[in-house]
Write a protein that holds these residues in place. Structure first.
Motif, mmCIF file in Angstrom:
data_model
loop_
_atom_site.group_PDB
_atom_site.id
_atom_site.type_symbol
_atom_site.label_atom_id
_atom_site.label_comp_id
_atom_site.label_asym_id
_atom_site.label_seq_id
_atom_site.Cartn_x
_atom_site.Cartn_y
_atom_site.Cartn_z
ATOM 1 N N PHE A 171 15.465 6.270 95.356
ATOM 2 C CA PHE A 171 15.314 7.306 96.368
ATOM 3 C C PHE A 171 16.312 8.415 96.032
ATOM 4 C CE2 PHE A 171 14.096 3.336 98.368
ATOM 5 C CZ PHE A 171 12.958 3.660 99.090
ATOM 6 N N LEU A 172 15.812 9.567 95.629
ATOM 7 C CA LEU A 172 16.690 10.710 95.349
ATOM 8 C C LEU A 172 17.037 11.368 96.684
ATOM 9 C CD1 LEU A 172 14.807 10.279 92.757
ATOM 10 C CD2 LEU A 172 15.459 12.612 92.159
ATOM 11 N N THR A 173 18.315 11.595 96.901
ATOM 12 C CA THR A 173 18.756 12.106 98.200
ATOM 13 C C THR A 173 19.450 13.451 98.041
ATOM 14 O OG1 THR A 173 19.073 9.834 98.959
ATOM 15 C CG2 THR A 173 20.059 11.584 100.288
ATOM 16 N N TYR A 174 18.909 14.464 98.736
ATOM 17 C CA TYR A 174 19.458 15.812 98.729
ATOM 18 C C TYR A 174 19.931 16.156 100.140
ATOM 19 C CZ TYR A 174 17.096 16.406 94.221
ATOM 20 O OH TYR A 174 16.681 16.262 92.919
ATOM 21 N N ILE A 175 21.088 16.786 100.224
ATOM 22 C CA ILE A 175 21.617 17.221 101.510
ATOM 23 C C ILE A 175 21.923 18.705 101.407
ATOM 24 C CG2 ILE A 175 23.414 16.886 103.255
ATOM 25 C CD1 ILE A 175 23.815 14.059 102.093
ATOM 26 N N ASN A 176 21.275 19.488 102.257
ATOM 27 C CA ASN A 176 21.432 20.950 102.228
ATOM 28 C C ASN A 176 21.197 21.500 100.828
ATOM 29 O OD1 ASN A 176 22.106 20.851 104.984
ATOM 30 N ND2 ASN A 176 24.276 20.575 104.518
ATOM 31 N N ASP A 177 20.134 21.014 100.194
ATOM 32 C CA ASP A 177 19.676 21.460 98.878
ATOM 33 C C ASP A 177 20.576 21.043 97.721
ATOM 34 O OD1 ASP A 177 17.317 22.677 99.750
ATOM 35 O OD2 ASP A 177 18.365 24.530 100.268
ATOM 36 N N GLU A 178 21.513 20.141 97.965
ATOM 37 C CA GLU A 178 22.357 19.627 96.883
ATOM 38 C C GLU A 178 22.064 18.150 96.662
ATOM 39 O OE1 GLU A 178 26.512 20.429 96.828
ATOM 40 O OE2 GLU A 178 26.320 22.375 97.819
ATOM 41 N N HIS A 179 21.920 17.765 95.396
ATOM 42 C CA HIS A 179 21.651 16.368 95.057
ATOM 43 C C HIS A 179 22.946 15.573 95.195
ATOM 44 C CE1 HIS A 179 20.197 13.261 91.858
ATOM 45 N NE2 HIS A 179 20.113 12.790 93.087
#
Length: 234
Positions: free
Chosen positions: A192-200
């Protein structure tokens, strides 16, 4: 400016007057007869012309913007094919069945837009299968903890939680009380690739088989969601 340049300017101006059937002296008189020689009237005329040009430019800009306004893609860029599910939700707890078959199989994404409560402590997002009897499976448990400044990732099967992952990959804790955020989770076959506020931020390796069985989103804790979007990507 050199005298040669002055002569060239004067020659250019005279030729223009002659082109329109006016010589230079008579052109000055022509302007005077029109009443445009006074600086006040000339200023008004220039102002009117400027306003016409400005208004035309604004109209062209608005029309161009309407014709080229981009389609929102929720940060998934060109890989997004279509939005499958859009849920407008409010305060947690939230539990919602996905209304498409196998919506979370490899090649799909979940986008969560929300806001942490002003006095928030902990909240979590769960990608899971619908509970049937005693069977409960959580493929991905995403758990920001405001009090610890850490994001815990985990899975649940066979009646118990597995080992927690807490490594922030040398990144700062991205959530603040009372502030909006976006969490994007892209589902692949092995992680599961997780991005927060467009940052990986990090990846969470899949632990349970049959990702296509994920058919429910559950959100709990001190958070308010504006929207949850499920999208298919290539």
């Amino acid at each position: 400016m050199s005298s040669t340049e002055n002569m060239d300017d004067e020659s250019c101006s005279s030729s223009q007057y002659t082109k329109f059937g006016l010589d230079a002296p008579n052109f000055t008189g022509y302007i005077k007869r029109l009443g445009l020689w006074s600086s006040k009237k000339l200023t008004i005329l220039l102002f009117i012309v400027s306003m016409i040009v400005l208004t035309s430019g604004i109209i062209c800009l608005v029309l161009a913007r309407k014709m080229t306004y981009p389609t929102e893609n929720h940060g998934i860029a060109s890989r997004q094919v279509s939005d499958l599910t859009t849920m407008k939700v409010f305060s947690a707890p939230i539990s919602s069945r996905l209304n498409v078959s196998f919506a979370s199989g490899p090649g799909h994404a979940f986008v969560f837009n929300g806001k942490v409560n002003e006095t928030g402590s902990r909240w979590n997002i769960n990608l899971k299968t619908t509970e049937v009897g005693d069977k409960r499976e959580v493929h991905y448990h995403f758990n920001p903890r405001m009090d610890e400044k850490i994001i815990v990732r985990n899975s649940y099967e066979n009646g118990k939680w597995s080992a927690e992952e807490r490594n922030m990959c040398f990144r700062e804790f991205p959530f603040q009380r009372g502030e909006k955020f976006q969490v994007k989770i892209i589902v692949r076959k092995d992680k599961f690739l997780t991005y927060i506020n467009d940052e990986h931020y990090f990846d969470f390796s899949t632990r349970l088989p049959n990702l296509s069985e994920i058919d429910e989103i559950a959100i709990y804790g001190d958070v308010m969601m504006d929207s949850v979007v499920v999208s298919r990507i290539s």
